[in-house]
Design a protein around this motif. Structure first.
Motif, PDB file in Angstrom:
ATOM      1  N   LEU A 154       0.824  -1.205   0.000  1.00 57.91           N
ATOM      2  CA  LEU A 154       0.000   0.000   0.000  1.00 57.91           C
ATOM      3  C   LEU A 154       0.861   1.259   0.000  1.00 57.91           C
ATOM      4  O   LEU A 154       0.555   2.237  -0.690  1.00 57.91           O
ATOM      5  N   VAL A 155       1.956   1.238   0.776  1.00 56.99           N
ATOM      6  CA  VAL A 155       2.878   2.371   0.774  1.00 56.99           C
ATOM      7  C   VAL A 155       3.489   2.542  -0.614  1.00 56.99           C
ATOM      8  O   VAL A 155       3.611   3.663  -1.129  1.00 56.99           O
ATOM      9  N   GLY A 156       3.857   1.422  -1.233  1.00 55.18           N
ATOM     10  CA  GLY A 156       4.407   1.470  -2.584  1.00 55.18           C
ATOM     11  C   GLY A 156       3.416   2.026  -3.585  1.00 55.18           C
ATOM     12  O   GLY A 156       3.787   2.791  -4.483  1.00 55.18           O
ATOM     13  N   VAL A 157       2.149   1.667  -3.427  1.00 58.92           N
ATOM     14  CA  VAL A 157       1.108   2.185  -4.321  1.00 58.92           C
ATOM     15  C   VAL A 157       1.014   3.708  -4.195  1.00 58.92           C
ATOM     16  O   VAL A 157       0.877   4.420  -5.201  1.00 58.92           O
ATOM     17  N   VAL A 158       1.093   4.211  -2.972  1.00 56.37           N
ATOM     18  CA  VAL A 158       1.047   5.657  -2.760  1.00 56.37           C
ATOM     19  C   VAL A 158       2.241   6.332  -3.443  1.00 56.37           C
ATOM     20  O   VAL A 158       2.087   7.345  -4.143  1.00 56.37           O
ATOM     21  N   LEU A 159       3.437   5.771  -3.270  1.00 55.56           N
ATOM     22  CA  LEU A 159       4.634   6.339  -3.885  1.00 55.56           C
ATOM     23  C   LEU A 159       4.519   6.362  -5.408  1.00 55.56           C
ATOM     24  O   LEU A 159       4.813   7.377  -6.054  1.00 55.56           O
ATOM     25  N   ILE A 160       4.092   5.236  -5.980  1.00 57.33           N
ATOM     26  CA  ILE A 160       3.999   5.151  -7.438  1.00 57.33           C
ATOM     27  C   ILE A 160       2.915   6.075  -7.969  1.00 57.33           C
ATOM     28  O   ILE A 160       3.056   6.669  -9.046  1.00 57.33           O
ATOM     29  N   THR A 161       1.825   6.228  -7.213  1.00 58.01           N
ATOM     30  CA  THR A 161       0.768   7.157  -7.624  1.00 58.01           C
ATOM     31  C   THR A 161       1.301   8.585  -7.667  1.00 58.01           C
ATOM     32  O   THR A 161       0.992   9.356  -8.595  1.00 58.01           O
ATOM     33  N   ILE A 162       2.106   8.960  -6.685  1.00 55.87           N
ATOM     34  CA  ILE A 162       2.731  10.290  -6.684  1.00 55.87           C
ATOM     35  C   ILE A 162       3.620  10.458  -7.913  1.00 55.87           C
ATOM     36  O   ILE A 162       3.618  11.512  -8.565  1.00 55.87           O
ATOM     37  N   VAL A 163       4.361   9.406  -8.242  1.00 57.48           N
ATOM     38  CA  VAL A 163       5.226   9.457  -9.421  1.00 57.48           C
ATOM     39  C   VAL A 163       4.398   9.640 -10.691  1.00 57.48           C
ATOM     40  O   VAL A 163       4.747  10.441 -11.569  1.00 57.48           O
ATOM     41  N   VAL A 164       3.281   8.911 -10.796  1.00 63.12           N
ATOM     42  CA  VAL A 164       2.406   9.037 -11.969  1.00 63.12           C
ATOM     43  C   VAL A 164       1.913  10.474 -12.125  1.00 63.12           C
ATOM     44  O   VAL A 164       1.932  11.044 -13.224  1.00 63.12           O
ATOM     45  N   VAL A 165       1.484  11.058 -11.016  1.00 63.98           N
ATOM     46  CA  VAL A 165       0.987  12.439 -11.056  1.00 63.98           C
ATOM     47  C   VAL A 165       2.086  13.394 -11.494  1.00 63.98           C
ATOM     48  O   VAL A 165       1.870  14.284 -12.336  1.00 63.98           O
ATOM     49  N   ARG A 166       3.272  13.226 -10.957  1.00 67.21           N
ATOM     50  CA  ARG A 166       4.369  14.128 -11.286  1.00 67.21           C
ATOM     51  C   ARG A 166       4.838  13.957 -12.732  1.00 67.21           C
ATOM     52  O   ARG A 166       5.181  14.942 -13.394  1.00 67.21           O
ATOM     53  N   VAL A 167       4.849  12.714 -13.196  1.00 68.82           N
ATOM     54  CA  VAL A 167       5.221  12.497 -14.599  1.00 68.82           C
ATOM     55  C   VAL A 167       4.189  13.137 -15.524  1.00 68.82           C
ATOM     56  O   VAL A 167       4.537  13.786 -16.515  1.00 68.82           O
ATOM     57  N   SER A 168       2.916  12.969 -15.209  1.00 67.07           N
ATOM     58  CA  SER A 168       1.851  13.532 -16.040  1.00 67.07           C
ATOM     59  C   SER A 168       1.897  15.056 -16.063  1.00 67.07           C
ATOM     60  O   SER A 168       1.523  15.693 -17.049  1.00 67.07           O
ATOM     61  N   LYS A 169       2.381  15.683 -14.970  1.00 68.85           N
ATOM     62  CA  LYS A 169       2.476  17.140 -14.889  1.00 68.85           C
ATOM     63  C   LYS A 169       3.843  17.669 -15.330  1.00 68.85           C
ATOM     64  O   LYS A 169       4.114  18.872 -15.218  1.00 68.85           O
ATOM     65  N   ASN A 170       4.697  16.738 -15.797  1.00 68.81           N
ATOM     66  CA  ASN A 170       6.033  17.099 -16.275  1.00 68.81           C
ATOM     67  C   ASN A 170       6.932  17.685 -15.188  1.00 68.81           C
ATOM     68  O   ASN A 170       7.883  18.431 -15.480  1.00 68.81           O
ATOM     69  N   THR A 171       6.641  17.393 -13.933  1.00 68.02           N
ATOM     70  CA  THR A 171       7.531  17.802 -12.846  1.00 68.02           C
ATOM     71  C   THR A 171       8.525  16.695 -12.501  1.00 68.02           C
ATOM     72  O   THR A 171       9.417  16.880 -11.669  1.00 68.02           O
ATOM     73  N   LEU A 172       8.366  15.544 -13.129  1.00 73.47           N
ATOM     74  CA  LEU A 172       9.336  14.453 -13.024  1.00 73.47           C
ATOM     75  C   LEU A 172       9.659  14.033 -14.453  1.00 73.47           C
ATOM     76  O   LEU A 172       8.806  13.517 -15.164  1.00 73.47           O
ATOM     77  N   THR A 173      10.897  14.278 -14.849  1.00 78.32           N
ATOM     78  CA  THR A 173      11.317  14.007 -16.218  1.00 78.32           C
ATOM     79  C   THR A 173      12.641  13.252 -16.208  1.00 78.32           C
ATOM     80  O   THR A 173      13.109  12.807 -15.154  1.00 78.32           O
ATOM     81  N   ASP A 174      13.242  13.166 -17.390  1.00 81.27           N
ATOM     82  CA  ASP A 174      14.539  12.502 -17.498  1.00 81.27           C
ATOM     83  C   ASP A 174      15.635  13.276 -16.773  1.00 81.27           C
ATOM     84  O   ASP A 174      16.700  12.733 -16.490  1.00 81.27           O
ATOM     85  N   GLU A 175      15.373  14.537 -16.449  1.00 80.66           N
ATOM     86  CA  GLU A 175      16.366  15.353 -15.757  1.00 80.66           C
ATOM     87  C   GLU A 175      16.343  15.162 -14.240  1.00 80.66           C
ATOM     88  O   GLU A 175      17.308  15.506 -13.563  1.00 80.66           O
ATOM     89  N   ASN A 176      15.232  14.650 -13.705  1.00 80.11           N
ATOM     90  CA  ASN A 176      15.143  14.420 -12.251  1.00 80.11           C
ATOM     91  C   ASN A 176      14.343  13.148 -11.950  1.00 80.11           C
ATOM     92  O   ASN A 176      13.280  13.205 -11.350  1.00 80.11           O
ATOM     93  N   PRO A 177      14.877  11.982 -12.376  1.00 80.58           N
ATOM     94  CA  PRO A 177      14.123  10.729 -12.230  1.00 80.58           C
ATOM     95  C   PRO A 177      14.334  10.005 -10.904  1.00 80.58           C
ATOM     96  O   PRO A 177      13.938   8.846 -10.759  1.00 80.58           O
ATOM     97  N   VAL A 178      14.953  10.686  -9.925  1.00 82.30           N
ATOM     98  CA  VAL A 178      15.353   9.981  -8.696  1.00 82.30           C
ATOM     99  C   VAL A 178      14.148   9.447  -7.921  1.00 82.30           C
ATOM    100  O   VAL A 178      14.201   8.339  -7.380  1.00 82.30           O
ATOM    101  N   LEU A 179      13.064  10.206  -7.884  1.00 82.58           N
ATOM    102  CA  LEU A 179      11.881   9.725  -7.170  1.00 82.58           C
ATOM    103  C   LEU A 179      11.353   8.444  -7.790  1.00 82.58           C
ATOM    104  O   LEU A 179      10.965   7.508  -7.080  1.00 82.58           O
ATOM    105  N   LEU A 180      11.365   8.370  -9.102  1.00 82.86           N
ATOM    106  CA  LEU A 180      10.952   7.138  -9.786  1.00 82.86           C
ATOM    107  C   LEU A 180      11.922   6.005  -9.479  1.00 82.86           C
ATOM    108  O   LEU A 180      11.507   4.872  -9.199  1.00 82.86           O
ATOM    109  N   ASP A 181      13.208   6.305  -9.500  1.00 82.50           N
ATOM    110  CA  ASP A 181      14.209   5.278  -9.191  1.00 82.50           C
ATOM    111  C   ASP A 181      14.037   4.746  -7.769  1.00 82.50           C
ATOM    112  O   ASP A 181      14.092   3.532  -7.530  1.00 82.50           O
ATOM    113  N   ASN A 182      13.838   5.655  -6.816  1.00 82.59           N
ATOM    114  CA  ASN A 182      13.677   5.241  -5.427  1.00 82.59           C
ATOM    115  C   ASN A 182      12.388   4.448  -5.224  1.00 82.59           C
ATOM    116  O   ASN A 182      12.354   3.482  -4.450  1.00 82.59           O
TER     117      ASN A 182
END
Length: 205
Positions: A154-182
Motif C-alpha cells: 500500500l505504501v508502494g502504491v502511494v509512492l507510485i501514484t505520486i510518481v504518476v501524477v508528477r510524470v503527467s504534470k512534467n515535474t518528473l522528467t529525465d532530468e530528475n528521475p530519482v523519485l521514480l528510481d527510489n
C-alpha cells in the motif's frame, strides 16, 4: 529603476537520496530477517503442526501472486528506463501497469484472507485452539507477516501514484528521475520480501 532578479537553482542531492533509500531498505530487510528467524525457530519446534497448517494455503494463489509481483517489478524497472528515453507516454503506461498488478495482488490476498477467516483459521479462533499451539503460531505468523507485506504494498502504491501524477504534470522528467528510481527500489524490496514469504508459507509443506 533597476531591478535585479535572483535565480536560485533547486538544490538536489540525488546520491544522498538514493543512499537514504538503500539505508531504509537495509533496515526493512533486518526487520523481516528477524521475522524469518522467528518463523524458523517456531517451525523447528512445531514441524508437524506447521506442515499440516501450510496445507491449508493455496499454492496456486501464492504462485499467481508471485508472478504478478515479478511482472510489476519488471514494469517499474522499464519505467525507469523509459523516462530516461524521454518517453513520457510509455513511462505512464508502465507505471499504471505496476499499479494494476498491485491491485490484483491485493484483491487476491483479500479473498485468500477472507477464506481463511471464514474457515476459522485466524489467531484466537476456536478452530485453531482445538488444533493446538503449533497451528495458532503458524497462522499468527502468516497473518502478521503477509499483513505487514501488504502494508508495504500500500505504501508502494502511494509512492507510485505520486510518481504518476508528477510524470503527467512534467515535474518528473529525465532530468530528475530519482523519485521514480527510489520508488522502483522500494517496489523491488516488496517483491524480494514476497520471494521469501512464498516458499516459507506455501511450499514448505
Amino acid at each position: 529603476m533597476d531591478t535585479s532578479i535572483i535565480v536560485e537553482d533547486e538544490h538536489r542531492d540525488d546520491e544522498g537520496s538514493k543512499l537514504g533509500m538503500w539505508l531504509f531498505i537495509f533496515t526493512e530487510l533486518l526487520l523481516f530477517a528477524g521475522l524469518f528467524i522467528v518463523y524458523g525457530v517456531y517451525r523447528y519446534l512445531n514441524p508437524e503442526a506447521f506442515h499440516l497448517a501450510a496445507q491449508q494455503l493455496s499454492v496456486s494463489v501464492g504462485t499467481i501472486n508471485t508472478i504478478i509481483l515479478l511482472i510489476s517489478s519488471a514494469t517499474i524497472a522499464m519505467a525507469s528506463s523509459s523516462i530516461r528515453l524521454k518517453n513520457k507516454k510509455l513511462t505512464l503506461i508502465l507505471l499504471i501497469s505496476t499499479l494494476v498488478m498491485a491491485l490484483i495482488f491485493m484483491v487476491n490476498k483479500y479473498f485468500e484472507w477472507s477464506g481463511k477467516i471464514h474457515h476459522g483459521f485466524f489467531p484466537s479462533s476456536d478452530t485453531l485452539h482445538t488444533l493446538g499451539n503449533g497451528d495458532t503460531l503458524f497462522f499468527g505468523l502468516y497473518f502478521f507477516m503477509t499483513g505487514l507485506h501488504a502494508l508495504h504494498i500500500l505504501v508502494g502504491v502511494v509512492l507510485i501514484t505520486i510518481v504518476v501524477v508528477r510524470v503527467s504534470k512534467n515535474t518528473l522528467t529525465d532530468e530528475n528521475p530519482v523519485l521514480l528510481d527510489n520508488s522502483g527500489l522500494y517496489w523491488h524490496l516488496v517483491d524480494l520480501i514476497w520471494i521469501f514469504l512464498f516458499p516459507l508459507f506455501y511450499l514448505l509443506t
